[in-house]
Design an enzyme around this catalytic site. Structure first.
Site, mmCIF file in Angstrom:
data_model
loop_
_atom_site.group_PDB
_atom_site.id
_atom_site.type_symbol
_atom_site.label_atom_id
_atom_site.label_comp_id
_atom_site.label_asym_id
_atom_site.label_seq_id
_atom_site.Cartn_x
_atom_site.Cartn_y
_atom_site.Cartn_z
ATOM 1 N N ARG A 212 -12.190 -18.100 38.560
ATOM 2 C CA ARG A 212 -13.449 -17.905 38.531
ATOM 3 C C ARG A 212 -14.421 -19.032 38.356
ATOM 4 O O ARG A 212 -15.545 -19.365 38.865
ATOM 5 C CB ARG A 212 -14.054 -16.572 37.662
ATOM 6 C CG ARG A 212 -13.246 -15.318 38.337
ATOM 7 C CD ARG A 212 -13.679 -14.206 37.312
ATOM 8 N NE ARG A 212 -12.800 -13.018 37.709
ATOM 9 C CZ ARG A 212 -12.229 -12.391 36.719
ATOM 10 N NH1 ARG A 212 -12.083 -12.536 35.524
ATOM 11 N NH2 ARG A 212 -11.599 -11.182 37.225
ATOM 12 N N PHE A 228 -12.680 -7.494 48.213
ATOM 13 C CA PHE A 228 -11.800 -6.757 47.019
ATOM 14 C C PHE A 228 -12.369 -7.295 45.951
ATOM 15 O O PHE A 228 -11.753 -7.833 44.873
ATOM 16 C CB PHE A 228 -10.191 -7.507 47.313
ATOM 17 C CG PHE A 228 -9.651 -7.399 48.574
ATOM 18 C CD1 PHE A 228 -9.296 -6.016 49.123
ATOM 19 C CD2 PHE A 228 -9.572 -8.267 49.462
ATOM 20 C CE1 PHE A 228 -8.555 -5.943 50.249
ATOM 21 C CE2 PHE A 228 -9.244 -8.411 50.651
ATOM 22 C CZ PHE A 228 -8.564 -7.105 51.182
ATOM 23 N N ASP A 250 -15.857 -3.784 48.061
ATOM 24 C CA ASP A 250 -14.451 -2.992 47.803
ATOM 25 C C ASP A 250 -14.682 -1.750 48.321
ATOM 26 O O ASP A 250 -15.498 -1.053 48.559
ATOM 27 C CB ASP A 250 -14.444 -2.964 46.343
ATOM 28 C CG ASP A 250 -12.996 -2.643 45.864
ATOM 29 O OD1 ASP A 250 -12.720 -3.720 44.927
ATOM 30 O OD2 ASP A 250 -12.515 -1.765 45.926
ATOM 31 N N SER A 251 -13.144 -1.403 48.641
ATOM 32 C CA SER A 251 -13.362 0.113 49.343
ATOM 33 C C SER A 251 -13.507 1.106 48.286
ATOM 34 O O SER A 251 -13.767 2.327 48.818
ATOM 35 C CB SER A 251 -11.773 0.327 49.951
ATOM 36 O OG SER A 251 -10.917 0.079 49.032
ATOM 37 N N ALA A 277 -19.436 -0.553 49.686
ATOM 38 C CA ALA A 277 -18.362 0.250 49.496
ATOM 39 C C ALA A 277 -17.740 0.255 50.906
ATOM 40 O O ALA A 277 -18.013 1.119 51.920
ATOM 41 C CB ALA A 277 -18.498 1.453 49.094
ATOM 42 N N ASP A 297 -9.111 -11.463 47.674
ATOM 43 C CA ASP A 297 -8.075 -11.369 46.602
ATOM 44 C C ASP A 297 -7.620 -9.883 46.452
ATOM 45 O O ASP A 297 -8.251 -9.139 45.652
ATOM 46 C CB ASP A 297 -8.995 -11.567 45.112
ATOM 47 C CG ASP A 297 -8.402 -11.399 43.981
ATOM 48 O OD1 ASP A 297 -6.723 -11.545 44.130
ATOM 49 O OD2 ASP A 297 -8.586 -11.119 42.790
ATOM 50 N N CYS A 337 -1.120 -11.553 44.902
ATOM 51 C CA CYS A 337 -0.865 -11.281 43.432
ATOM 52 C C CYS A 337 0.614 -10.640 43.547
ATOM 53 O O CYS A 337 1.102 -10.001 42.555
ATOM 54 C CB CYS A 337 -1.773 -10.538 42.532
ATOM 55 S SG CYS A 337 -2.268 -8.981 43.366
HETATM 56 N N1 SAH Z 1 -10.847 -9.619 42.644
HETATM 57 C C1 SAH Z 1 -10.801 -8.829 41.534
HETATM 58 C C2 SAH Z 1 -9.670 -7.922 41.655
HETATM 59 C C3 SAH Z 1 -9.066 -7.359 42.976
HETATM 60 S S1 SAH Z 1 -8.281 -6.125 42.891
HETATM 61 C C4 SAH Z 1 -11.154 -9.243 40.233
HETATM 62 O O1 SAH Z 1 -11.321 -10.294 40.104
HETATM 63 O O2 SAH Z 1 -11.515 -8.575 39.345
HETATM 64 C C5 SAH Z 1 -7.869 -5.465 44.360
HETATM 65 C C6 SAH Z 1 -9.095 -4.744 45.001
HETATM 66 O O3 SAH Z 1 -8.973 -4.154 46.435
HETATM 67 C C7 SAH Z 1 -9.321 -3.221 44.013
HETATM 68 O O4 SAH Z 1 -10.424 -3.047 43.422
HETATM 69 C C8 SAH Z 1 -9.143 -2.161 45.173
HETATM 70 O O5 SAH Z 1 -9.993 -1.045 45.114
HETATM 71 C C9 SAH Z 1 -9.567 -3.072 46.470
HETATM 72 N N2 SAH Z 1 -9.073 -2.620 47.935
HETATM 73 C C10 SAH Z 1 -7.735 -2.153 48.161
HETATM 74 N N3 SAH Z 1 -7.713 -2.082 49.495
HETATM 75 C C11 SAH Z 1 -8.899 -2.348 49.945
HETATM 76 C C12 SAH Z 1 -9.283 -2.457 51.450
HETATM 77 N N4 SAH Z 1 -8.538 -2.010 52.233
HETATM 78 N N5 SAH Z 1 -10.514 -2.710 51.600
HETATM 79 C C13 SAH Z 1 -11.440 -2.927 50.591
HETATM 80 N N6 SAH Z 1 -10.960 -3.229 49.292
HETATM 81 C C14 SAH Z 1 -9.722 -2.686 48.854
#
Ligand code: SAH
Length: 393
Positions: A212, A228, A250-251, A277, A297, A337
């Site tokens: 970050r 994400f 984010d979803s 969302a 991510d 990850c």
């Molecule tokens: N980048 C974040 C961590 C990401 S964790 C940070 O720095 O804190 C992964 C995230 O992806 C979760 O919040 C989850 O809700 C989201 N996610 C999972 N599948 C998804 C999709 N198909 N579309 C959008 N978001 C999604």
């Protein structure tokens, strides 16, 4: 006296190289019937002492706590936690004013297999991934309070979803020492609401802190998409870095609420930020070409080796969409990850995506997990986070 476990002939080799796991197939016989979570002694077939560790039924049968013939008592937990805390101070993430968000215990990386502890302000959020750590949780909590020089006052135990089975363990989430409703933590001078009650993992993705910071460095004047986003870590840094526009996606609607709260906490009323969302693939398909900084991510696409091939296809598909739409001169931060996806696997998946787009792409940085998520040199499986920063012509 701890019960003895004897290994089959030749199965002591990995222990001699300090690997901390013993698989069920390596065991010849056991003296007595240890309960799950009990500390046991491990001996070679000729009776030579090898290690002490937590016993558990399953593929990994013993998680090694020490390669010396010692007792696992209060002094043991105190010493391991003191060393871990000193290391976090030495690398500058603990004991400093501008940061009180860090991982204090990273399982095998801190020679405590099965235990994760993240610090948010004065609260330690503790997660047991093995029955043994669950059994010893109170002694660990006491050591967290006594060995961190006043940094930790409360211990929240959060293992309902991380322990292998729930039967009779009684692992309800809740405070086991102290108790506090103050859930605002500081990372590199930025404030975050941490939802350890309902949030994913311990409530925050501590492992992206350094990445970050790097993003903040590139954000100035850019239009950014944080895909994400979860709690919006990257978005908040981008705002401080002077981004022109920041879109967080984010979803999960809960995640979107959290990112909005975190932006409001640091940049009240700042109209540069908006959160949506939506599903990632849908959003990437529908969006235009307004972004010149994109972060991808995603959650782990592969949790097991069997799903590796499918996961790599997923990474390629996802990254291809970003390459297709990012502005010329754009920068892409892309991560995986998944522990089972190696650095090379991931790079190949991103390479395929770049090739599909036909864009000219340079690797600027190769990223990984930060120093407070150390990798035990004898346990390479501890390496999981990898990322690439790419310049797209
Ligand atoms: N980048 C974040 C961590 C990401 S964790 C940070 O720095 O804190 C992964 C995230 O992806 C979760 O919040 C989850 O809700 C989201 N996610 C999972 N599948 C998804 C999709 N198909 N579309 C959008 N978001 C999604």
């Amino acid at each position: 006296m701890y019960k003895n476990i004897f290994l089959k002939k030749g199965k002591e080799e990995s222990l001699k190289r300090f690997h901390p796991w013993i698989f069920s197939g390596a065991i010849h016989h056991i003296e007595g019937e240890p309960e799950e979570g009990e500390v046991v002694r491990v001996l070679s077939s000729d009776g030579t002492f090898l290690a002490v560790g937590h016993w558990q039924i399953g593929s990994i049968t013993v998680r090694v706590l020490s390669f010396s013939d010692i007792e696992i008592d209060a002094a043991f937990w105190e010493e391991r936690i003191r060393v871990a805390y000193e290391m976090r101070c030495a690398i500058g993430v603990a004991g400093v004013e501008q940061n009180n968000t860090y991982r204090l215990i990273h399982g095998e990386g801190d020679c405590l297999p099965g235990l994760v502890v993240d610090i948010y302000g004065k609260t330690a959020v503790m997660q047991a991934h093995s029955v043994g750590m669950h059994v010893d949780r109170m002694a660990i909590a006491d050591a967290l309070l006594s060995q961190t020089k006043g940094a930790v006052e409360h211990v929240y135990y959060k293992s309902e979803t991380t322990l292998p089975f729930k039967a009779n363990l009684g692992q309800e989430n809740g405070f086991i020492r102290g108790g506090s409703a103050d859930n605002i933590a500081v990372e590199n001078g930025l404030k975050f609401h941490i939802d350890w009650l309902k949030g994913q993992k311990t409530g925050f993705f501590v492992d992206q802190r350094d990445n970050r910071s790097l993003l903040e460095h590139y954000a100035h004047g850019r239009a950014l998409l944080n895909m994400f986003c979860y709690t919006g870590g990257f978005s908040v840094y981008a705002m401080r870095g002077g981004a022109r526009l920041v879109h967080s996606v984010d979803s999960s609607a809960k995640a979107v609420d959290l990112v909005n709260k975190n932006i409001e906490l640091n940049f009240p009323g700042d109209s540069r930020h908006q959160a949506f969302a939506e599903d990632a693939f849908k959003y990437l398909d529908a969006m235009g070409d307004q972004y010149d900084l994109i972060i991808l991510d995603p959650p782990a696409f592969a949790k097991h080796k069997d799903s590796l091939k499918q996961a790599l296809k997923g990474y390629t598909r996802l990254n291809a969409k970003a390459f297709e739409k990012i502005q010329p001169g754009g920068i892409l931060f892309t991560f995986s990850c998944s522990q089972v996806v190696s650095k090379d696997n991931f790079r190949t998946a991103v390479f395929s995506a770049a090739a599909q787009s036909g864009r000219r792409v340079r690797i600027l940085h190769q990223l990984h997990q930060p120093a407070d998520h150390p990798i035990n040199i004898y346990h390479p499986e501890g390496e999981y986070l990898k990322g690439l920063v790419l310049y797209v012509e």
